[in-house]
Design a protein around this motif. Structure first.
Motif, PDB file in Angstrom:
ATOM      1  N   ASP A 199       0.837  -1.208   0.000  1.00 55.12           N
ATOM      2  CA  ASP A 199       0.000   0.000   0.000  1.00 55.12           C
ATOM      3  C   ASP A 199       0.869   1.253   0.000  1.00 55.12           C
ATOM      4  N   TYR A 200       1.963   1.221   0.763  1.00 53.86           N
ATOM      5  CA  TYR A 200       2.866   2.364   0.788  1.00 53.86           C
ATOM      6  C   TYR A 200       3.491   2.590  -0.585  1.00 53.86           C
ATOM      7  N   LEU A 201       3.937   1.509  -1.225  1.00 57.87           N
ATOM      8  CA  LEU A 201       4.495   1.631  -2.573  1.00 57.87           C
ATOM      9  C   LEU A 201       3.427   2.100  -3.564  1.00 57.87           C
ATOM     10  N   SER A 202       2.181   1.704  -3.333  1.00 56.69           N
ATOM     11  CA  SER A 202       1.081   2.151  -4.196  1.00 56.69           C
ATOM     12  C   SER A 202       0.876   3.655  -4.062  1.00 56.69           C
ATOM     13  N   PHE A 203       0.946   4.148  -2.840  1.00 57.54           N
ATOM     14  CA  PHE A 203       0.818   5.586  -2.589  1.00 57.54           C
ATOM     15  C   PHE A 203       1.909   6.355  -3.332  1.00 57.54           C
ATOM     16  N   LEU A 204       3.148   5.892  -3.205  1.00 55.51           N
ATOM     17  CA  LEU A 204       4.260   6.563  -3.873  1.00 55.51           C
ATOM     18  C   LEU A 204       4.112   6.498  -5.393  1.00 55.51           C
ATOM     19  N   THR A 205       3.617   5.366  -5.892  1.00 59.75           N
ATOM     20  CA  THR A 205       3.402   5.225  -7.328  1.00 59.75           C
ATOM     21  C   THR A 205       2.322   6.181  -7.811  1.00 59.75           C
ATOM     22  N   LEU A 206       1.225   6.274  -7.074  1.00 63.55           N
ATOM     23  CA  LEU A 206       0.145   7.186  -7.435  1.00 63.55           C
ATOM     24  C   LEU A 206       0.613   8.633  -7.430  1.00 63.55           C
ATOM     25  N   LYS A 207       1.462   8.960  -6.480  1.00 67.59           N
ATOM     26  CA  LYS A 207       1.981  10.326  -6.364  1.00 67.59           C
ATOM     27  C   LYS A 207       3.187  10.567  -7.277  1.00 67.59           C
ATOM     28  N   ASN A 208       3.756   9.469  -7.796  1.00 65.91           N
ATOM     29  CA  ASN A 208       4.948   9.538  -8.639  1.00 65.91           C
ATOM     30  C   ASN A 208       6.103  10.232  -7.921  1.00 65.91           C
ATOM     31  N   ILE A 209       6.349   9.780  -6.685  1.00 67.33           N
ATOM     32  CA  ILE A 209       7.439  10.313  -5.875  1.00 67.33           C
ATOM     33  C   ILE A 209       8.264   9.152  -5.331  1.00 67.33           C
ATOM     34  N   GLN A 210       9.537   9.406  -5.041  1.00 68.27           N
ATOM     35  CA  GLN A 210      10.424   8.366  -4.540  1.00 68.27           C
ATOM     36  C   GLN A 210      10.213   8.078  -3.056  1.00 68.27           C
ATOM     37  N   THR A 211       9.857   9.096  -2.311  1.00 65.98           N
ATOM     38  CA  THR A 211       9.623   8.932  -0.878  1.00 65.98           C
ATOM     39  C   THR A 211       8.666  10.018  -0.404  1.00 65.98           C
ATOM     40  N   ALA A 212       7.938   9.748   0.655  1.00 68.63           N
ATOM     41  CA  ALA A 212       6.963  10.708   1.167  1.00 68.63           C
ATOM     42  C   ALA A 212       7.655  11.834   1.920  1.00 68.63           C
ATOM     43  N   LYS A 213       7.113  13.038   1.805  1.00 68.09           N
ATOM     44  CA  LYS A 213       7.646  14.172   2.556  1.00 68.09           C
ATOM     45  C   LYS A 213       7.247  14.085   4.025  1.00 68.09           C
ATOM     46  N   GLN A 214       6.117  13.421   4.287  1.00 63.30           N
ATOM     47  CA  GLN A 214       5.634  13.285   5.649  1.00 63.30           C
ATOM     48  C   GLN A 214       6.293  12.087   6.339  1.00 63.30           C
ATOM     49  N   ASN A 215       6.097  11.990   7.629  1.00 64.33           N
ATOM     50  CA  ASN A 215       6.518  10.810   8.364  1.00 64.33           C
ATOM     51  C   ASN A 215       5.602   9.654   7.953  1.00 64.33           C
ATOM     52  N   VAL A 216       6.133   8.451   7.968  1.00 63.19           N
ATOM     53  CA  VAL A 216       5.366   7.288   7.506  1.00 63.19           C
ATOM     54  C   VAL A 216       5.465   6.153   8.525  1.00 63.19           C
ATOM     55  N   ILE A 217       4.319   5.552   8.816  1.00 63.72           N
ATOM     56  CA  ILE A 217       4.284   4.326   9.612  1.00 63.72           C
ATOM     57  C   ILE A 217       3.595   3.256   8.780  1.00 63.72           C
ATOM     58  N   VAL A 218       4.294   2.149   8.546  1.00 64.34           N
ATOM     59  CA  VAL A 218       3.701   0.988   7.884  1.00 64.34           C
ATOM     60  C   VAL A 218       3.484  -0.066   8.970  1.00 64.34           C
ATOM     61  N   LEU A 219       2.235  -0.425   9.208  1.00 64.03           N
ATOM     62  CA  LEU A 219       1.925  -1.351  10.294  1.00 64.03           C
ATOM     63  C   LEU A 219       2.448  -2.758  10.013  1.00 64.03           C
ATOM     64  N   ASN A 220       2.472  -3.134   8.750  1.00 61.92           N
ATOM     65  CA  ASN A 220       2.850  -4.489   8.333  1.00 61.92           C
ATOM     66  C   ASN A 220       1.861  -5.543   8.812  1.00 61.92           C
ATOM     67  N   SER A 221       0.857  -5.119   9.560  1.00 65.61           N
ATOM     68  CA  SER A 221      -0.271  -5.933  10.015  1.00 65.61           C
ATOM     69  C   SER A 221      -1.026  -5.092  11.030  1.00 65.61           C
ATOM     70  N   VAL A 222      -2.360  -5.125  10.979  1.00 63.22           N
ATOM     71  CA  VAL A 222      -3.118  -4.355  11.975  1.00 63.22           C
ATOM     72  C   VAL A 222      -2.865  -4.900  13.379  1.00 63.22           C
ATOM     73  N   GLY A 223      -2.358  -6.124  13.452  1.00 65.58           N
ATOM     74  CA  GLY A 223      -2.007  -6.688  14.751  1.00 65.58           C
ATOM     75  C   GLY A 223      -0.856  -5.959  15.418  1.00 65.58           C
ATOM     76  N   ASN A 224      -0.120  -5.142  14.656  1.00 61.23           N
ATOM     77  CA  ASN A 224       0.988  -4.358  15.207  1.00 61.23           C
ATOM     78  C   ASN A 224       0.570  -2.956  15.623  1.00 61.23           C
ATOM     79  N   LEU A 225      -0.722  -2.668  15.573  1.00 58.77           N
ATOM     80  CA  LEU A 225      -1.187  -1.300  15.811  1.00 58.77           C
ATOM     81  C   LEU A 225      -0.732  -0.738  17.156  1.00 58.77           C
ATOM     82  N   SER A 226      -0.748  -1.553  18.200  1.00 60.34           N
ATOM     83  CA  SER A 226      -0.378  -1.059  19.532  1.00 60.34           C
ATOM     84  C   SER A 226       1.037  -0.495  19.557  1.00 60.34           C
ATOM     85  N   LYS A 227       1.920  -1.035  18.702  1.00 65.07           N
ATOM     86  CA  LYS A 227       3.300  -0.551  18.632  1.00 65.07           C
ATOM     87  C   LYS A 227       3.376   0.823  17.963  1.00 65.07           C
ATOM     88  N   ALA A 228       2.369   1.138  17.164  1.00 65.20           N
ATOM     89  CA  ALA A 228       2.394   2.393  16.397  1.00 65.20           C
ATOM     90  C   ALA A 228       1.717   3.544  17.118  1.00 65.20           C
TER      91      ALA A 228
END
Length: 303
Positions: A199-228
């Motif tokens: 999904d993160y790579l999809s966002f960057l592809t849609l925006k046609n940018i190499q990296t986001a200007k904002q801070n980014v958290i990728v959960l890698n699973s909603v089960g990791n939400l408490s860590k985020a």
């Protein structure tokens, strides 16, 4: 291990093992305080893809072995022994963890054999099927070769905060350790939250940018939400890109409960399972002949 193999050991992982982390992480490179001199400006750059470093303050740089020699102020042979010892302890202990697989069976204890640049044609074809920009994927992902149950495999690897990897190919989805991935930027206001790295790579592809200007958290699973959650609370504005399912909605509600300003971006892809499904669908529409295009265009993608 020979010299070439030792130089393939991740500089980022080696530094993290010593408690040294990037001050700024751009996904494909990080800026560190130099570990061998006083450095208030975080002027040492580590290129994650090339696995090379350069200290702009001292005008020094090189390979993994060069860095060990410089940090420990030791000769070449001692650096080799240091890395061999590190390889047999920290790295192996880390990667020999349980991996869950979304198939009829699971791997128990995988061993990473090699980490390199993304180049395998099967993995590239899989990313193309998902409409991911390949150049962007190469900036953020690695090609991981690993063994499990006495068989060898390969997958796209996306590093998480435990210096492990999320693993993905056309037939397999798993990880070497369960953790979130955080990419920090100089932006003090906004943070983007994604469910998975595709999904993160999809966002960057849609925006046609190499990296986001904002801070980014990728959960890698909603089960990791408490860590985020402790990280999301530190930003005034949170933009969420989770799946359009019950788990995604529940996770969104949990973030809303602890953050002041939360904007759920899933409305931008409401008719689709997730952001990548939206990307695939819109890419397919764009490739249709004009006579087959729908009369009403799909809703635009924002933020």
């Amino acid at each position: 291990m020979d010299i070439r193999e030792l130089n393939k050991i991740s500089i980022k992982a080696y530094l993290a093992n010593k408690g040294i982390h990037p001050v700024k992480d751009r996904g494909y490179y990080g800026m560190y305080h130099s570990p061998f001199r006083e450095d208030k400006d975080a002027s040492m750059k580590v290129d994650y893809n090339k696995n090379l470093w350069i200290d702009f303050g001292s005008n020094e740089g090189g390979t993994m072995i060069d860095l060990v020699m410089r940090i420990n102020n030791c000769p070449f042979t001692q650096a080799i022994n240091e890395l061999k010892k590190y390889s047999l302890t920290s790295v192996n202990q880390h990667v020999n963890t349980t991996v869950r697989q979304q198939n009829s069976f699971s791997f128990h204890g995988i061993n990473i054999l090699n980490v390199g640049s993304l180049s395998n044609s099967a993995l590239i074809d899989y990313l193309k099927e998902r409409s991911i920009n390949i150049d962007i994927a190469k900036q953020h992902c690695r090609e991981i070769h690993y063994s499990a149950n006495n068989k060898e495999y390969f997958a796209i690897g996306f590093e998480n905060n435990s210096n492990g990897y999320e693993l993905r190919n056309k037939y397999f989805k798993g990880c070497t350790s369960k953790d979130i991935t955080i990419h920090r930027s100089e932006d003090k206001e906004a943070c983007l939250v994604f469910e998975g790295f595709i999904d993160y790579l999809s966002f960057l592809t849609l925006k046609n940018i190499q990296t986001a200007k904002q801070n980014v958290i990728v959960l890698n699973s909603v089960g990791n939400l408490s860590k985020a959650l402790k990280f999301t609370q530190s930003y005034p504005k949170i933009y969420i890109y989770l799946d359009n399912d019950e788990a995604g909605r529940k996770a969104t509600d949990e973030i809303r409960a602890v953050c002041k300003f939360v904007q759920d971006q899933s409305a931008s892809y409401a008719k689709y399972k997730d952001l990548n499904d939206y990307l695939v669908a819109t890419k397919q529409v764009k490739q249709l002949p004009k006579s087959q295009l729908p009369r009403k265009p799909l809703r635009g993608f924002r933020m």
